[in-house]
Design a protein around this motif. Sequence first.
Motif, short mmCIF file in Angstrom:
data_model
loop_
_atom_site.label_atom_id
_atom_site.label_comp_id
_atom_site.label_asym_id
_atom_site.label_seq_id
_atom_site.Cartn_x
_atom_site.Cartn_y
_atom_site.Cartn_z
N ILE A 86 -14.35 23.71 31.78
CA ILE A 86 -13.06 24.74 32.22
C ILE A 86 -13.65 26.85 31.80
O ILE A 86 -13.79 26.49 30.19
CB ILE A 86 -11.45 24.68 31.68
CG1 ILE A 86 -10.75 23.22 32.19
CG2 ILE A 86 -10.51 26.01 32.22
CD1 ILE A 86 -9.09 23.55 31.71
N ILE A 87 -13.88 27.11 32.59
CA ILE A 87 -14.78 28.19 32.12
C ILE A 87 -14.02 29.76 32.28
O ILE A 87 -13.87 30.00 33.70
CB ILE A 87 -16.09 28.21 32.77
CG1 ILE A 87 -16.80 26.93 32.43
CG2 ILE A 87 -17.15 29.28 32.54
CD1 ILE A 87 -17.58 26.48 32.96
N ASP A 88 -13.99 30.70 31.71
CA ASP A 88 -14.29 32.19 31.29
C ASP A 88 -14.75 32.93 30.95
O ASP A 88 -15.24 32.35 30.22
CB ASP A 88 -12.98 32.43 30.95
CG ASP A 88 -12.86 33.92 30.78
OD1 ASP A 88 -12.99 34.58 31.95
OD2 ASP A 88 -11.25 34.02 30.90
N PRO A 89 -16.25 32.95 31.60
CA PRO A 89 -17.68 33.47 31.83
C PRO A 89 -17.56 35.03 30.50
O PRO A 89 -18.13 34.98 29.94
CB PRO A 89 -17.80 33.55 32.90
CG PRO A 89 -16.64 33.74 33.81
CD PRO A 89 -15.64 33.61 33.38
N LEU A 90 -16.16 35.48 30.63
CA LEU A 90 -16.17 37.05 30.28
C LEU A 90 -14.37 37.32 30.31
O LEU A 90 -13.60 38.02 30.88
CB LEU A 90 -16.48 37.94 30.94
CG LEU A 90 -16.49 39.48 30.50
CD1 LEU A 90 -17.06 39.71 29.19
CD2 LEU A 90 -17.53 40.43 31.14
N ASP A 91 -13.93 36.74 28.90
CA ASP A 91 -12.23 37.09 28.76
C ASP A 91 -12.10 38.15 28.13
O ASP A 91 -12.78 38.55 27.09
CB ASP A 91 -11.73 35.56 27.96
CG ASP A 91 -10.48 36.22 28.14
OD1 ASP A 91 -9.62 36.07 29.76
OD2 ASP A 91 -9.53 36.08 27.05
N GLY A 160 0.44 39.44 25.41
CA GLY A 160 -0.01 40.67 26.09
C GLY A 160 1.00 40.21 27.34
O GLY A 160 1.67 39.63 27.38
N PHE A 161 1.20 41.87 28.47
CA PHE A 161 1.95 41.89 29.14
C PHE A 161 1.61 41.68 30.31
O PHE A 161 0.31 42.14 30.75
CB PHE A 161 2.83 42.74 28.59
CG PHE A 161 2.69 43.52 28.38
CD1 PHE A 161 2.91 43.64 27.07
CD2 PHE A 161 1.72 44.91 29.12
CE1 PHE A 161 1.84 44.89 26.30
CE2 PHE A 161 1.94 45.77 27.83
CZ PHE A 161 1.78 45.93 27.24
N PRO A 162 2.04 41.23 31.38
CA PRO A 162 1.61 41.57 32.77
C PRO A 162 1.15 42.53 33.53
O PRO A 162 2.58 43.23 34.83
CB PRO A 162 2.31 40.67 33.56
CG PRO A 162 4.18 40.39 33.29
CD PRO A 162 3.77 41.27 31.70
N ALA A 192 -6.88 37.20 26.24
CA ALA A 192 -5.98 36.33 25.45
C ALA A 192 -6.85 34.53 24.41
O ALA A 192 -6.34 34.54 23.79
CB ALA A 192 -5.72 35.48 26.64
N ALA A 193 -8.08 34.68 25.06
CA ALA A 193 -8.97 33.90 24.74
C ALA A 193 -9.19 34.20 23.26
O ALA A 193 -8.97 33.10 22.11
CB ALA A 193 -10.44 33.90 25.21
N LEU A 194 -9.76 35.33 23.09
CA LEU A 194 -9.69 35.85 21.24
C LEU A 194 -8.70 36.00 21.03
O LEU A 194 -8.71 35.51 19.44
CB LEU A 194 -11.10 37.14 21.68
CG LEU A 194 -11.49 37.44 20.39
CD1 LEU A 194 -12.94 36.42 20.60
CD2 LEU A 194 -12.40 39.05 20.79
N ASP A 216 -7.83 30.79 30.65
CA ASP A 216 -7.68 31.53 29.65
C ASP A 216 -7.07 31.06 28.31
O ASP A 216 -7.74 32.18 26.49
CB ASP A 216 -6.44 32.87 30.18
CG ASP A 216 -6.25 33.80 31.39
OD1 ASP A 216 -7.93 33.92 31.36
OD2 ASP A 216 -6.14 33.20 32.08
N ILE A 217 -7.20 29.66 28.16
CA ILE A 217 -5.95 29.67 26.73
C ILE A 217 -6.88 27.72 26.98
O ILE A 217 -6.57 27.47 25.45
CB ILE A 217 -4.88 29.24 27.20
CG1 ILE A 217 -4.60 28.26 28.60
CG2 ILE A 217 -4.55 31.20 27.32
CD1 ILE A 217 -3.05 27.80 28.48
N ALA A 218 -7.70 27.52 27.94
CA ALA A 218 -8.12 25.54 27.43
C ALA A 218 -8.94 26.16 26.19
O ALA A 218 -8.09 24.81 25.13
CB ALA A 218 -8.73 25.30 28.48
N ALA A 219 -10.04 26.50 25.89
CA ALA A 219 -10.44 26.37 24.67
C ALA A 219 -9.69 26.63 23.44
O ALA A 219 -9.47 26.21 22.46
CB ALA A 219 -11.95 27.07 24.95
N GLY A 220 -8.39 27.97 23.74
CA GLY A 220 -8.50 28.33 22.21
C GLY A 220 -7.09 27.18 22.02
O GLY A 220 -6.51 27.17 21.09
N ILE A 221 -6.44 27.11 23.22
CA ILE A 221 -5.11 25.81 22.93
C ILE A 221 -6.18 24.75 21.39
O ILE A 221 -5.30 23.71 20.55
CB ILE A 221 -4.58 25.13 24.08
CG1 ILE A 221 -3.45 25.75 24.76
CG2 ILE A 221 -4.11 23.59 23.99
CD1 ILE A 221 -3.04 24.66 26.05
#
Length: 273
Positions: A86-91, A160-162, A192-194, A216-221
């Motif tokens: 699961i990849i976010d190249p630039l969050d 964060g808010f939408p 969010a990742a950071l 956005d969240i997989a690695a952070g979880i």
Amino acid sequence: MSYAMNAFLVDATAAARAAAAVILRKADQLSSLTIMSKGLNDFVSEVDHDAEREIVKILSQAYPGHSFLCEEAGYQGCCDSEFTWIIDPLDGTTNFLHGFPQFAVSIALLNFGCLECGVIYDPTRDELFTAVRGGGAALNGRPMRVTEKSGLAGSLLCTGFPLWYPSDNSTYFDMMRTIVAEGANIRRCGAAALDLAWVACGRIDGFWEMGLKPWDIAAGILLIQEAGGIVTDFAGGGSSLETGDILTAGPTLQTQMYEAFFPYADQLPIRRP
């Protein structure tokens, strides 16, 4: 496989650093970048695409039988694989495009639905956040833990808010008013990742947001779980990766955040259109 010898982590780290090199090469050329809009306040640049291709190239060469869920390219690879990257190249693309140094590369590996390893790399600070399931979490190789805040008073929370759906911001503002009244401090950093990595290492006490995507969240979880934190959705369940709704902190504070936000449960979920 031990944390130090986890091949998945080694390769994910190499891919994250390679993507970061792409990002940093373009950081002083912002005025000449090709930028496209994916929706209201949602942008993608050539840097996102180039960094993502670099990650997929490295990981697909190492693991040709794996699948990939990418923010920009979507789902690709072997559809019946037990492993999905699961990849976010630039969050934090908007931050990057403004020269605001709060963005990161995020990579996680899902194995039969379980998060196996996670990497979040902050190229501006050269900070590498890593985690392996059952093996702990680290910042630049040093073990990290969430804070042990006992209450909302004096805590530092992030959210964060939408902006992609401004009419839903009223719920966020109501939630913020509730916990500010309890003495919490709030930041909105835009990546969010950071944010999640910072919860894992103790810089931030807790985080909440709704309508996020898996990348956005997989690695952070995994980082937070391996650093001793609690991650739930707003119903108290474990479906954050599926719903995009996440509420996380150390055990005591997470419970207090959950209780503070419970009155807003009937206004949730908020979903990205």
